[in-house]
Design a protein around this motif. Structure first.
Motif, PDB file in Angstrom:
ATOM      1  N   ILE A 269      13.425  -1.546   1.586  1.00  0.00           N
ATOM      2  CA  ILE A 269      13.587  -1.687   3.205  1.00  0.00           C
ATOM      3  C   ILE A 269      12.687  -2.856   3.722  1.00  0.00           C
ATOM      4  O   ILE A 269      11.673  -3.065   3.463  1.00  0.00           O
ATOM      5  N   GLY A 270      13.325  -3.699   4.566  1.00  0.00           N
ATOM      6  CA  GLY A 270      12.631  -4.649   5.064  1.00  0.00           C
ATOM      7  C   GLY A 270      12.004  -4.533   6.394  1.00  0.00           C
ATOM      8  O   GLY A 270      11.835  -3.388   6.977  1.00  0.00           O
ATOM      9  N   GLY A 271      10.982  -5.667   6.990  1.00  0.00           N
ATOM     10  CA  GLY A 271      10.169  -5.420   8.174  1.00  0.00           C
ATOM     11  C   GLY A 271       8.875  -5.172   8.308  1.00  0.00           C
ATOM     12  O   GLY A 271       8.830  -3.992   7.258  1.00  0.00           O
ATOM     13  N   MET A 272       8.181  -5.889   8.940  1.00  0.00           N
ATOM     14  CA  MET A 272       6.637  -5.470   9.040  1.00  0.00           C
ATOM     15  C   MET A 272       6.503  -4.028   9.420  1.00  0.00           C
ATOM     16  O   MET A 272       5.703  -3.508   9.104  1.00  0.00           O
ATOM     17  N   TYR A 273       7.027  -3.470  10.470  1.00  0.00           N
ATOM     18  CA  TYR A 273       7.388  -2.317  10.818  1.00  0.00           C
ATOM     19  C   TYR A 273       7.450  -1.089  10.024  1.00  0.00           C
ATOM     20  O   TYR A 273       6.721  -0.270   9.950  1.00  0.00           O
ATOM     21  N   ASN A 274       8.166  -1.558   8.965  1.00  0.00           N
ATOM     22  CA  ASN A 274       8.503  -0.551   7.759  1.00  0.00           C
ATOM     23  C   ASN A 274       7.189  -0.341   7.113  1.00  0.00           C
ATOM     24  O   ASN A 274       6.922   0.398   6.333  1.00  0.00           O
ATOM     25  N   ILE A 275       6.567  -1.498   6.849  1.00  0.00           N
ATOM     26  CA  ILE A 275       5.440  -1.417   5.813  1.00  0.00           C
ATOM     27  C   ILE A 275       4.341  -0.447   6.539  1.00  0.00           C
ATOM     28  O   ILE A 275       3.592   0.310   6.197  1.00  0.00           O
ATOM     29  N   TYR A 276       4.238  -0.698   7.937  1.00  0.00           N
ATOM     30  CA  TYR A 276       3.483   0.337   8.563  1.00  0.00           C
ATOM     31  C   TYR A 276       3.740   1.713   8.462  1.00  0.00           C
ATOM     32  O   TYR A 276       2.844   2.831   8.244  1.00  0.00           O
ATOM     33  N   ASN A 277       5.025   2.100   8.555  1.00  0.00           N
ATOM     34  CA  ASN A 277       5.521   3.470   8.065  1.00  0.00           C
ATOM     35  C   ASN A 277       5.162   4.009   6.820  1.00  0.00           C
ATOM     36  O   ASN A 277       4.893   5.026   6.435  1.00  0.00           O
ATOM     37  N   ALA A 278       5.405   2.910   5.568  1.00  0.00           N
ATOM     38  CA  ALA A 278       4.900   3.406   4.238  1.00  0.00           C
ATOM     39  C   ALA A 278       3.308   3.457   4.200  1.00  0.00           C
ATOM     40  O   ALA A 278       2.739   4.395   3.538  1.00  0.00           O
ATOM     41  N   LEU A 279       2.607   2.752   5.228  1.00  0.00           N
ATOM     42  CA  LEU A 279       1.126   2.905   5.095  1.00  0.00           C
ATOM     43  C   LEU A 279       0.805   4.096   5.413  1.00  0.00           C
ATOM     44  O   LEU A 279       0.003   4.957   5.026  1.00  0.00           O
ATOM     45  N   ALA A 280       1.573   4.750   6.768  1.00  0.00           N
ATOM     46  CA  ALA A 280       1.381   6.180   7.186  1.00  0.00           C
ATOM     47  C   ALA A 280       1.606   7.124   6.135  1.00  0.00           C
ATOM     48  O   ALA A 280       0.826   8.159   5.960  1.00  0.00           O
ATOM     49  N   ALA A 281       2.585   7.072   5.563  1.00  0.00           N
ATOM     50  CA  ALA A 281       3.126   7.919   4.432  1.00  0.00           C
ATOM     51  C   ALA A 281       1.967   8.075   3.136  1.00  0.00           C
ATOM     52  O   ALA A 281       1.677   8.980   2.607  1.00  0.00           O
ATOM     53  N   TYR A 282       1.620   6.634   2.871  1.00  0.00           N
ATOM     54  CA  TYR A 282       0.435   6.651   1.830  1.00  0.00           C
ATOM     55  C   TYR A 282      -0.809   7.512   2.217  1.00  0.00           C
ATOM     56  O   TYR A 282      -1.407   8.116   1.459  1.00  0.00           O
ATOM     57  N   THR A 283      -1.090   7.297   3.498  1.00  0.00           N
ATOM     58  CA  THR A 283      -2.227   7.742   4.025  1.00  0.00           C
ATOM     59  C   THR A 283      -2.206   9.275   4.189  1.00  0.00           C
ATOM     60  O   THR A 283      -3.205  10.015   3.645  1.00  0.00           O
ATOM     61  N   VAL A 284      -0.916   9.790   4.643  1.00  0.00           N
ATOM     62  CA  VAL A 284      -0.989  11.328   4.540  1.00  0.00           C
ATOM     63  C   VAL A 284      -0.891  11.845   2.840  1.00  0.00           C
ATOM     64  O   VAL A 284      -1.423  12.907   2.832  1.00  0.00           O
ATOM     65  N   GLY A 285      -0.344  10.917   2.164  1.00  0.00           N
ATOM     66  CA  GLY A 285      -0.305  11.614   0.778  1.00  0.00           C
ATOM     67  C   GLY A 285      -1.793  11.671   0.215  1.00  0.00           C
ATOM     68  O   GLY A 285      -2.327  12.575  -0.626  1.00  0.00           O
ATOM     69  N   ARG A 286      -2.423  10.625   0.396  1.00  0.00           N
ATOM     70  CA  ARG A 286      -3.771  10.769  -0.039  1.00  0.00           C
ATOM     71  C   ARG A 286      -4.701  11.252   0.476  1.00  0.00           C
ATOM     72  O   ARG A 286      -5.670  12.122  -0.017  1.00  0.00           O
ATOM     73  N   PHE A 287      -4.342  11.789   1.911  1.00  0.00           N
ATOM     74  CA  PHE A 287      -5.339  12.787   2.572  1.00  0.00           C
ATOM     75  C   PHE A 287      -4.989  14.203   1.833  1.00  0.00           C
ATOM     76  O   PHE A 287      -5.984  15.056   1.788  1.00  0.00           O
ATOM     77  N   LEU A 288      -3.794  14.503   1.461  1.00  0.00           N
ATOM     78  CA  LEU A 288      -3.543  15.782   0.759  1.00  0.00           C
ATOM     79  C   LEU A 288      -3.696  15.458  -0.779  1.00  0.00           C
ATOM     80  O   LEU A 288      -3.294  16.566  -1.427  1.00  0.00           O
ATOM     81  N   GLY A 289      -4.364  14.608  -1.366  1.00  0.00           N
ATOM     82  CA  GLY A 289      -4.655  14.490  -2.834  1.00  0.00           C
ATOM     83  C   GLY A 289      -3.397  14.130  -3.640  1.00  0.00           C
ATOM     84  O   GLY A 289      -3.729  14.119  -4.944  1.00  0.00           O
ATOM     85  N   VAL A 290      -2.265  13.460  -3.142  1.00  0.00           N
ATOM     86  CA  VAL A 290      -1.507  12.750  -3.955  1.00  0.00           C
ATOM     87  C   VAL A 290      -2.042  11.611  -4.651  1.00  0.00           C
ATOM     88  O   VAL A 290      -2.702  10.550  -3.933  1.00  0.00           O
ATOM     89  N   THR A 291      -1.635  11.386  -5.760  1.00  0.00           N
ATOM     90  CA  THR A 291      -2.185  10.129  -6.813  1.00  0.00           C
ATOM     91  C   THR A 291      -1.476   8.914  -6.023  1.00  0.00           C
ATOM     92  O   THR A 291      -0.272   8.906  -5.706  1.00  0.00           O
ATOM     93  N   THR A 292      -2.151   7.722  -6.466  1.00  0.00           N
ATOM     94  CA  THR A 292      -1.432   6.526  -5.969  1.00  0.00           C
ATOM     95  C   THR A 292      -0.413   6.226  -7.169  1.00  0.00           C
ATOM     96  O   THR A 292       0.782   5.614  -6.754  1.00  0.00           O
ATOM     97  N   GLN A 293      -0.351   6.857  -8.292  1.00  0.00           N
ATOM     98  CA  GLN A 293       0.838   6.784  -9.201  1.00  0.00           C
ATOM     99  C   GLN A 293       1.877   7.592  -8.759  1.00  0.00           C
ATOM    100  O   GLN A 293       3.310   7.033  -8.669  1.00  0.00           O
ATOM    101  N   GLN A 294       1.639   8.644  -7.986  1.00  0.00           N
ATOM    102  CA  GLN A 294       2.658   9.296  -7.492  1.00  0.00           C
ATOM    103  C   GLN A 294       3.477   8.661  -6.339  1.00  0.00           C
ATOM    104  O   GLN A 294       4.624   8.919  -6.072  1.00  0.00           O
ATOM    105  N   ILE A 295       2.716   8.055  -5.672  1.00  0.00           N
ATOM    106  CA  ILE A 295       3.177   7.503  -4.606  1.00  0.00           C
ATOM    107  C   ILE A 295       3.724   6.297  -4.876  1.00  0.00           C
ATOM    108  O   ILE A 295       4.979   6.003  -4.293  1.00  0.00           O
ATOM    109  N   HIS A 296       3.612   5.266  -5.902  1.00  0.00           N
ATOM    110  CA  HIS A 296       4.468   4.398  -6.439  1.00  0.00           C
ATOM    111  C   HIS A 296       5.797   5.036  -6.547  1.00  0.00           C
ATOM    112  O   HIS A 296       6.724   4.363  -6.337  1.00  0.00           O
ATOM    113  N   HIS A 297       5.799   5.973  -7.361  1.00  0.00           N
ATOM    114  CA  HIS A 297       6.984   6.635  -7.995  1.00  0.00           C
ATOM    115  C   HIS A 297       8.006   7.055  -6.637  1.00  0.00           C
ATOM    116  O   HIS A 297       9.124   6.771  -6.449  1.00  0.00           O
TER     117      HIS A 297
END
Length: 450
Positions: A269-297
Motif C-alpha cells: 500500500i502506498g503513502g508515507m502515512y501508511n508507513i507510519y501505520n506499519a511502524l505502529a503495528a511493528y512497535t506493538v508487535g515488538r512490545f508483545l514479543g513478536v519477532t522481526t521475522q514474523q512481522i516480515h511475514h
C-alpha cells in the motif's frame, strides 16, 4: 456474569445471528446497540478474559489496527478486532459479543480501533493494558473542536489506567502534553539527518511546545505537524525513539519499501502515512514479543483492507478507492497519487453526514492545486455535497468538469475517464455508498474486512 449482562449478551448475539447468518447483512453495530440498551455495562463482563489494546487518533486507526492484527496473529492464536472500522461504543460492544476464540493457548487479545471521543467510556469498561496513539490532526470540527480538545478526550481515558503502557507516535508533539504517569514506548522517523532547522508551514496545527506554547522548530518534517521537533526557548525536544523508520527506499501508489531500525520491510500500500501505520503495528508487535521475522511475514500479506486503497477492476479500469476526511489525510492521498508513474484520473466524492463530519470547510485546505504537477489527466466530483466540491475543484484551476451526484452513475463515470487508472477519493459514507454500488454490480464482494 449478572442476569442483566447475560440477557444483554444473549440478545446481542441472537440479533447478530439473524443479521449475519439469516439475512446476510453482517454488521456489529445493531447487536451492540441492543445489548447496551439492556445493560450499558455489558462490555465490562465481556472484557474480563481479554488483554485489551486500544488504538486511537485522527488518521490511520483502521489500517494500523488491521496491520497490527496481522502482526499479532503471527504469534497469538486468539486476536479479536473490529476490522470494518465500527469504532464507537455500539460497534465495539458488537465486536466483543460476537468474537470467537479458540482458548487453546495464551490469554486472548482484543485489539480495538476506538473513536477519539469514545476512548474514555470504552477504556473504563475494557480496562486496557495499552493505548496506541497514531496522530492528532484537525478533523470533524463539529464533533471534536480543535485538536487540543480531541487530545483531552483521549487523555481522560488514559488517566483512568496509569498502569497501562502508552505506545505513541513521538513525531506528533501534541502527545508530549498531559504529564501522564504511564510508561511509554515511542516510535517515529529517523530517516533524515537531524541537523536542519525549519518551521512548519503557517497553516499547520499542533506545533506549539507543551512546555511554554512557543512555536516549535524541526530538524526535519514528514507531514502535517510531525517530525523531529525541538524548542529554541528551552530544552524540550522529541524524545528518544524506541523504534524508528531509518530509511525510505521507495514509495509508489501500490507499495512502500522502507527500513525499520536498519532492516528492510515492504507493505502493499502506498503513502508515507501508511508507513507510519506499519511502524505502529511493528512497535506493538515488538512490545508483545513478536519477532522481526514474523512481522516480515505479516507485512507480506496482500489482503485488501476495507476502503483503504482497495484495488478494484471495473470493466478493465484499474480503480483504487481511498478514504479522505480531513486536509492532512487528503493531502497525503494526493501526495501518494503523485508518485504514480502512469497517467490517472480522479473522482472525488464528498458527503457530510455525521460519520463524515458535517463541517466541509476542510476541502479548502486540501491542496488540489498540486495535482497539476502530476500525471492526472481528468477530474470529476460527486457525492451528496457535490456543489461544494465542484466549486473547490473549479477554483483550484480545473474549470468545468463532470459531476456525478447520483452514485448509481459511478460505473459510467469510471468508464468515461480517459485513463486506465482511476482513483476514487471519498469520505466515509460516500465510500460506503460507492462500495454498495460496486457490490450490486458484481465488481466487489460485500464483506468489510478480514
Amino acid at each position: 456474569m449478572s442476569l442483566k449482562s447475560a440477557l444483554a449478551a444473549f440478545v446481542g448475539k441472537s440479533s447478530y445471528v439473524v443479521l449475519h447468518d439469516i439475512l446476510r447483512r453482517g454488521g456489529t453495530s445493531l447487536p451492540g446497540k441492543l445489548a447496551t440498551k439492556i445493560d450499558p455495562e455489558v462490555m465490562t463482563t465481556l472484557a474480563e478474559k481479554y488483554d485489551v489494546i486500544l488504538i486511537t487518533g485522527t488518521n490511520g486507526k483502521t489500517l494500523t489496527t488491521t496491520l497490527t492484527t496481522r502482526v499479532l496473529r503471527e504469534q497469538f492464536p486468539d486476536v479479536i478486532t473490529n476490522p470494518s472500522g465500527s469504532n464507537m461504543m455500539q460497534g465495539i460492544t458488537g465486536t466483543m459479543l460476537t468474537a470467537k476464540v479458540t482458548g487453546k493457548s495464551h490469554r486472548p487479545i482484543a485489539l480495538l480501533e476506538v473513536d477519539e471521543a469514545n476512548v474514555e467510556e470504552v477504556a473504563r469498561q475494557l480496562k486496557p493494558m495499552a493505548f496506541v496513539l497514531t496522530n492528532i490532526f484537525r478533523d470533524q470540527l463539529d464533533r471534536f473542536g480543535e485538536i487540543y480538545t480531541t487530545y483531552d478526550k483521549i487523555l481522560k481515558g488514559i488517566r483512568l489506567f496509569p498502569e497501562a503502557t502508552v505506545i505513541a507516535n513521538a513525531d506528533s508533539p501534541i502527545f508530549m502534553r498531559g504529564d501522564l504517569p504511564n510508561s511509554n514506548v515511542y516510535y517515529g522517523f529517523n530517516h533524515l539527518p537531524a541537523d536542519g532547522d525549519m518551521k512548519a508551514p503557517h497553516n499547520t496545527d499542533g506545533v506549539l511546545s507543551p512546555t511554554d506554547d512557543t512555536v516549535l522548530h524541526y530538524h526535519f518534517m514528514t507531514f502535517g505537524n510531525q517530525g523531529d521537533y525541538f524548542s529554541v526557548s528551552d530544552d524540550f525536544k522529541r524524545p528518544e525513539l524506541d523504534y524508528a523508520v531509518t530509511k525510505i527506499n521507495e514509495m509508489t501508489p501500490r507499495y512502500s519499501n522502507f527500513d525499520i531500525d536498519g532492516e528492510t520491510y515492504q507493505i502493499e500500500i502506498g503513502g508515507m502515512y501508511n508507513i507510519y501505520n506499519a511502524l505502529a503495528a511493528y512497535t506493538v508487535g515488538r512490545f508483545l514479543g513478536v519477532t522481526t521475522q514474523q512481522i516480515h511475514h505479516a507485512f507480506e500479506s496482500n489482503a485488501q483492507i476495507f476502503g483503504r486503497q482497495e484495488a478494484v477492476n471495473v470493466n478493465g479500469k484499474e480503480v483504487t478507492i481511498v478514504l479522505i476526511k480531513n486536509p492532512v489525510g487528503a493531502n497525503q492521498v494526493i501526495d501518494m497519487m503523485k508518485t504514480d508513474d502512469q497517467p490517472f484520473s480522479l473522482i472525488a466524492l464528498l458527503n457530510a453526514n455525521y460519520a463524515d463530519g458535517i463541517d466541509t470547510s476542510w476541502i479548502w485546505d486540501t491542496d488540489f492545486e498540486s495535482l497539476k504537477d502530476s500525471g492526472m489527466q481528468a477530474i470529476a466530483t460527486g457525492g451528496e455535497r457535490y456543489k461544494d466540491l465542484y466549486v473547490r475543484v473549479k477554483m483550484a484551476g480545473y474549470g468545468e468538469h463532470p459531476v456525478y451526484q447520483d452514485l448509481k452513475q459511478i460505473v459510467k463515470a469510471i468508464d468515461e475517464m480517459p485513463t486506465k487508472r482511476v482513483y476514487i477519493a471519498a469520505t466515509y459514507t460516500a465510500m460506503l455508498q460507492l462500495r454498495a454500488q460496486l457490490a450490486q454490480q458484481g465488481f466487489i464482494k460485500t464483506g468489510m474486512g478480514e
